[in-house]
Design an enzyme around this catalytic site. Sequence first.
Site, PDB file in Angstrom:
ATOM      1  N   TRP A   1       3.668  -4.040   9.447  1.00  0.00           N
ATOM      2  CA  TRP A   1       3.372  -4.650   8.156  1.00  0.00           C
ATOM      3  C   TRP A   1       4.418  -5.758   8.027  1.00  0.00           C
ATOM      4  O   TRP A   1       5.601  -5.475   7.864  1.00  0.00           O
ATOM      5  CB  TRP A   1       3.517  -3.628   7.030  1.00  0.00           C
ATOM      6  CG  TRP A   1       3.131  -4.157   5.687  1.00  0.00           C
ATOM      7  CD1 TRP A   1       1.885  -4.181   5.129  1.00  0.00           C
ATOM      8  CD2 TRP A   1       4.009  -4.746   4.712  1.00  0.00           C
ATOM      9  NE1 TRP A   1       1.935  -4.743   3.879  1.00  0.00           N
ATOM     10  CE2 TRP A   1       3.215  -5.109   3.605  1.00  0.00           C
ATOM     11  CE3 TRP A   1       5.372  -5.024   4.672  1.00  0.00           C
ATOM     12  CZ2 TRP A   1       3.739  -5.713   2.468  1.00  0.00           C
ATOM     13  CZ3 TRP A   1       5.905  -5.631   3.547  1.00  0.00           C
ATOM     14  CH2 TRP A   1       5.084  -5.966   2.447  1.00  0.00           C
TER      15      TRP A   1
ATOM     16  N   LYS B   1      -6.800   0.856  -8.820  1.00  0.00           N
ATOM     17  CA  LYS B   1      -7.653   1.353  -7.725  1.00  0.00           C
ATOM     18  C   LYS B   1      -8.675   0.299  -7.339  1.00  0.00           C
ATOM     19  O   LYS B   1      -8.889   0.037  -6.170  1.00  0.00           O
ATOM     20  CB  LYS B   1      -8.428   2.592  -8.165  1.00  0.00           C
ATOM     21  CG  LYS B   1      -8.015   4.002  -7.960  1.00  0.00           C
ATOM     22  CD  LYS B   1      -7.294   4.511  -6.823  1.00  0.00           C
ATOM     23  CE  LYS B   1      -6.030   3.850  -6.473  1.00  0.00           C
ATOM     24  NZ  LYS B   1      -4.796   4.434  -6.791  1.00  0.00           N
TER      25      LYS B   1
ATOM     26  N   GLU C   1      -7.022  -2.983  -5.659  1.00  0.00           N
ATOM     27  CA  GLU C   1      -6.380  -2.885  -4.344  1.00  0.00           C
ATOM     28  C   GLU C   1      -7.371  -2.691  -3.198  1.00  0.00           C
ATOM     29  O   GLU C   1      -7.086  -3.072  -2.081  1.00  0.00           O
ATOM     30  CB  GLU C   1      -5.277  -1.827  -4.311  1.00  0.00           C
ATOM     31  CG  GLU C   1      -5.731  -0.406  -4.428  1.00  0.00           C
ATOM     32  CD  GLU C   1      -4.564   0.582  -4.367  1.00  0.00           C
ATOM     33  OE1 GLU C   1      -3.572   0.327  -3.681  1.00  0.00           O
ATOM     34  OE2 GLU C   1      -4.672   1.627  -5.020  1.00  0.00           O
TER      35      GLU C   1
ATOM     36  N   ASN D   1      11.346  -0.339  11.803  1.00  0.00           N
ATOM     37  CA  ASN D   1      10.718  -0.290  10.482  1.00  0.00           C
ATOM     38  C   ASN D   1      11.820  -0.484   9.467  1.00  0.00           C
ATOM     39  O   ASN D   1      12.748   0.325   9.408  1.00  0.00           O
ATOM     40  CB  ASN D   1      10.030   1.078  10.295  1.00  0.00           C
ATOM     41  CG  ASN D   1       9.621   1.334   8.850  1.00  0.00           C
ATOM     42  OD1 ASN D   1       9.347   0.415   8.113  1.00  0.00           O
ATOM     43  ND2 ASN D   1       9.580   2.593   8.466  1.00  0.00           N
ATOM     44  N   GLY D   2      11.743  -1.590   8.705  1.00  0.00           N
ATOM     45  CA  GLY D   2      12.785  -1.860   7.716  1.00  0.00           C
ATOM     46  C   GLY D   2      13.065  -3.346   7.656  1.00  0.00           C
ATOM     47  O   GLY D   2      12.287  -4.160   8.146  1.00  0.00           O
TER      48      GLY D   2
ATOM     49  N   CYS E   1       5.187  -0.323   8.361  1.00  0.00           N
ATOM     50  CA  CYS E   1       5.415  -0.204   9.800  1.00  0.00           C
ATOM     51  C   CYS E   1       5.503   1.271  10.195  1.00  0.00           C
ATOM     52  O   CYS E   1       6.145   2.075   9.527  1.00  0.00           O
ATOM     53  CB  CYS E   1       6.678  -0.886  10.277  1.00  0.00           C
ATOM     54  SG  CYS E   1       6.741  -2.629   9.909  1.00  0.00           S
TER      55      CYS E   1
ATOM     56  N   LYS F   1       0.797   1.940   3.136  1.00  0.00           N
ATOM     57  CA  LYS F   1       0.872   3.171   2.358  1.00  0.00           C
ATOM     58  C   LYS F   1       2.262   3.431   1.804  1.00  0.00           C
ATOM     59  O   LYS F   1       2.424   3.867   0.677  1.00  0.00           O
ATOM     60  CB  LYS F   1       0.432   4.333   3.258  1.00  0.00           C
ATOM     61  CG  LYS F   1       0.394   5.675   2.574  1.00  0.00           C
ATOM     62  CD  LYS F   1      -0.756   5.740   1.607  1.00  0.00           C
ATOM     63  CE  LYS F   1      -0.807   7.035   0.839  1.00  0.00           C
ATOM     64  NZ  LYS F   1      -1.651   6.896  -0.352  1.00  0.00           N
TER      65      LYS F   1
ATOM     66  N   GLU G   1      -4.572   2.933 -14.054  1.00  0.00           N
ATOM     67  CA  GLU G   1      -4.782   3.461 -12.709  1.00  0.00           C
ATOM     68  C   GLU G   1      -6.174   3.066 -12.181  1.00  0.00           C
ATOM     69  O   GLU G   1      -6.318   2.690 -11.013  1.00  0.00           O
ATOM     70  CB  GLU G   1      -4.604   4.987 -12.725  1.00  0.00           C
ATOM     71  CG  GLU G   1      -4.897   5.710 -11.432  1.00  0.00           C
ATOM     72  CD  GLU G   1      -4.086   5.245 -10.233  1.00  0.00           C
ATOM     73  OE1 GLU G   1      -3.134   4.462 -10.390  1.00  0.00           O
ATOM     74  OE2 GLU G   1      -4.429   5.647  -9.104  1.00  0.00           O
TER      75      GLU G   1
ATOM     76  N   ARG H   1       0.448   2.913   7.697  1.00  0.00           N
ATOM     77  CA  ARG H   1       1.738   2.368   7.255  1.00  0.00           C
ATOM     78  C   ARG H   1       1.830   0.847   7.423  1.00  0.00           C
ATOM     79  O   ARG H   1       2.792   0.218   6.974  1.00  0.00           O
ATOM     80  CB  ARG H   1       2.878   3.020   8.044  1.00  0.00           C
ATOM     81  CG  ARG H   1       2.981   4.510   7.862  1.00  0.00           C
ATOM     82  CD  ARG H   1       4.115   5.053   8.685  1.00  0.00           C
ATOM     83  NE  ARG H   1       5.393   4.521   8.261  1.00  0.00           N
ATOM     84  CZ  ARG H   1       6.146   5.018   7.309  1.00  0.00           C
ATOM     85  NH1 ARG H   1       5.747   6.095   6.663  1.00  0.00           N
ATOM     86  NH2 ARG H   1       7.294   4.470   6.993  1.00  0.00           N
TER      87      ARG H   1
ATOM     88  N   HIS I   1      -5.674  -8.408 -29.056  1.00  0.00           N
ATOM     89  CA  HIS I   1      -4.510  -9.299 -29.070  1.00  0.00           C
ATOM     90  C   HIS I   1      -4.524 -10.244 -27.882  1.00  0.00           C
ATOM     91  O   HIS I   1      -3.489 -10.763 -27.489  1.00  0.00           O
ATOM     92  CB  HIS I   1      -3.222  -8.480 -29.116  1.00  0.00           C
ATOM     93  CG  HIS I   1      -3.135  -7.618 -30.344  1.00  0.00           C
ATOM     94  ND1 HIS I   1      -2.799  -8.113 -31.578  1.00  0.00           N
ATOM     95  CD2 HIS I   1      -3.426  -6.303 -30.540  1.00  0.00           C
ATOM     96  CE1 HIS I   1      -2.853  -7.136 -32.477  1.00  0.00           C
ATOM     97  NE2 HIS I   1      -3.243  -6.018 -31.866  1.00  0.00           N
TER      98      HIS I   1
HETATM   99  O1  M6R Z   1       4.686   6.716  -2.207  1.00  0.00           O
HETATM  100  P1  M6R Z   1       4.813   6.297  -3.637  1.00  0.00           P
HETATM  101  O2  M6R Z   1       4.090   7.168  -4.560  1.00  0.00           O
HETATM  102  O3  M6R Z   1       6.247   6.082  -4.038  1.00  0.00           O
HETATM  103  O4  M6R Z   1       4.121   4.859  -3.665  1.00  0.00           O
HETATM  104  C1  M6R Z   1       4.097   4.086  -4.816  1.00  0.00           C
HETATM  105  C2  M6R Z   1       3.088   2.968  -4.701  1.00  0.00           C
HETATM  106  O5  M6R Z   1       3.399   2.135  -3.622  1.00  0.00           O
HETATM  107  C3  M6R Z   1       1.655   3.493  -4.530  1.00  0.00           C
HETATM  108  O6  M6R Z   1       1.288   4.352  -5.550  1.00  0.00           O
HETATM  109  C4  M6R Z   1       0.653   2.316  -4.493  1.00  0.00           C
HETATM  110  O7  M6R Z   1       0.613   1.678  -5.723  1.00  0.00           O
HETATM  111  C5  M6R Z   1      -0.720   2.807  -4.070  1.00  0.00           C
HETATM  112  N1  M6R Z   1      -1.292   1.918  -3.114  1.00  0.00           N
HETATM  113  C6  M6R Z   1      -1.673   2.914  -5.191  1.00  0.00           C
HETATM  114  O8  M6R Z   1      -2.930   3.348  -4.803  1.00  0.00           O
END
Ligand code: M6R
Length: 614
Positions: A75, A491, A494, A101-102, A2, A609, A487, A27, A510
Site C-alpha cells: 500500500w 460504508k 468506501e 511495512n511502515g 502492506c 484494512k 457508518e 492489507r 442547517h
Molecule cells: O482497525 P481499526 O478498527 O482501528 O481501523 C479503523 C479504520 O481504519 C477502519 O474502521 C476503516 O474506517 C474501515 N475501512 C471502515 O470500513
Amino acid sequence: MCGIVGYLGNKEAFPILIKGLHRLEYRGYDSAGVALLNASGELNVYKTKGKVKNLEDYCKGKDISGTVGIAHTRWATHGEPNDVNAHPHYSQSENLALIHNGIIENYATLKELLIREGYTFKSETDTEVFVQVIEYVKKKFNLDLYGAVNRALTYVIGAYAIGIIEKNNPNILIAARKGSPLIVGIGKDEFFLGSDASPIVEFTKNVIYIGDEEVVKIERGQQVVINNLKDEIITPEVSQLELDLSEIEKGGFPHFMLKEIFEQPKSLGMCMNGRVSFDELEIKLRGITDNIDRFRKARRILITACGTSWHAGLIGKYLFEEFCHIPVSIEVASEFRYRKPVIYSDDILIPISQSGETADTLAAMDLARQNGAFIYGICNVVGSSIARGTDSGTYTHAGPEIGVASTKAFTTQVTVLIMMALAIGKELGTINHEKYHEIVKELINIPSKIKLILDKAPEIENISKVFTYAKNFLYLGRGYNYPVALEGALKLKEISYIHAEGYPAAEMKHGPIALIDEEMPIVVVAPKLDLYDKIVSNVQEVKARKGRIIAIVTEGDIEVSKVADYCIEVPDTEECLTPILTSIPLQLLSYYVATVKGKNVDQPRNLAKSVTVE
Ligand code: M6R
C-alpha cells in the site's frame, strides 16, 4: 498497510509465500513482490505493479526455486505504485533484499548521507534507503546480517516490520518490528514470518508475537533468537493460535464482505459467549469486575478510534452517559493525539480498534498512558499492539475480518460497549434493575433478529439497483442512530465511490437540505423510538423537497412508511440496541450498490484494512 511474509525451511518457499500474500492482500494491493535465495546462493527478486495474481503471472518461467524467501504486498506511501517502487528492495550490491511495512521518517536525511557515500537509488521509497543503510553499516563495521540490522535500526526513525535475506546465506532470515505488526511461526524444521497469523495458520499453530523494538534472528536448525534495541536478550514466548483456517476463507460467498455481513449472528454470539448469562440475565465482564473501582472513581471516559471504530465509539458515548452517568468525550485518534488534550490520571481511555494496529489510535493511547490515564481497550485481533498496550479490556471476538469495509467488527464493538455500559451501570447503581434485565434479555435475542434482517437481502439488493445512478447520498439518523447514519455513509463511499454524508437528521436544515432534489437519495434511519415523531417531521421535510427516501424502520411502521419511497423493516428492540439492527441493512445496501456497479468491494481503491501509518 502492506503485508509481509517470509519462509525459511525445507520446502519450496515460493508457493507458501504466494499463498501468504493472497491472505495478506487485504492489507495493501497496489503492487507485490518476492525475493528467493536459490540453491546456488543467488538472490532473485521479482516484483510488479498490481495484485498478487499479476506477480504470479509475472513469475511464470522464472527461477522461483529456493527454500528461503520473503514477499510483500504494498500500500504505497513513498512513491507511486509501480514495478520499481514495489518491494522487496535490493541493496546497492544486490546482496541484500528487504521487505518493509511502515514508514521511515528520516529517510531523506539518510538518503543524502548515503548518496555522499556513493550509493545510488532506483526507487522513490523509504524502504530502499533502509536496506542501503543496512548494507552501509554492514560493510563499515564489518558485521554479519544480524549485527548490521541491529546497528542500522539505531539510525532509522519511524515505524517498521521488516524481513531481510542475504545472498549466499540461505540459513538466515532476520526480522524486526517497531510499530508495525510481526509474527513468527514455528513449524517442524521451518519458520514463517507474517504481518498477521493468516499466512502461518495453515502450517503451524505455534507462534511468537514479536514485541515492539525487537529484532529476530531466524536460523536454520536453531532456536529463534530475539533481542531488543537496548541489546537485551528476550526469551521468546510461544503462543497457540486459536484461529481456524476456515475463518480466513470465503466459504462459498463471492466476497469476504458478504460473508462477514452474514456471519454477524455468529460473531455476536461469540462476542457474548461466557459474558452474557442466559439463565441469570446478567453480564459478566472480567475486565470490568476487576477494575470496577477505576470506573467508580473515573472523572471521565475518553473514547478514541478511527473510521468505523470511531462510529462505534460515538454509540458508546450515548451508552455510558445514559447507563453509567459518567461524562464521555470522544474524538478521532488523529486529532486527539496532536491536540494537546487535557488528560487526568483519573480518566479512563477506551481505544477501539478492529485491527489493534491503527497508528493514530496507538499514538493516542500512548499519550493517555503518559498522562496516567487507565487504558481499557476494545479490540478484535488477539495479541495486537493495542490489545497488548492496554491495562485491561474486552476482545470483540468477531473472528478475522478480511473485507476492507468493516461490518461484523462494528456490530461486535457496539455489543461490547453495550455489555460494558450495562456491567458498569449495574455496579455503580446507575441503571434501574428492571431496565438492566430487559436489555440483557433483548441482547440475547439480537442474533436471531439479525438473521431476520439478513433474510431480506434479496429485497435490499433490488432497492440498491434503483440507486446505482446516484452521485451523492445523504444518510440521516438521530440519537443512537445518528452514528449509524455516519457508518452507513462511510460504508457506501468506501466501496462504491459514491459520495455520501451522514448527518444528525435535525441538523439537515442547517445546510445539507440545499442538496435535496428529485435525484438525491436520502437514507433515513428511523426505527420507532423516543425521537420517532421528530424524525417523521425530518422525513416530511425531505419529501417536500422531492428527495427519494429509503427508510430503515421498525416492523409495522406506519408514519415513515407513508412518505418513504422504499422501506426496509427491522425487528423491534430496546432503543440502545437498535444500532446493531439498523446498521445491517445499510451494510447490505452499500454492498449491493457497489457490486452492481462492478466494484471490488473487498479491496476498494486506495484503501487498506489496517492503517499502520498516520
Ligand atoms: O482497525 P481499526 O478498527 O482501528 O481501523 C479503523 C479504520 O481504519 C477502519 O474502521 C476503516 O474506517 C474501515 N475501512 C471502515 O470500513
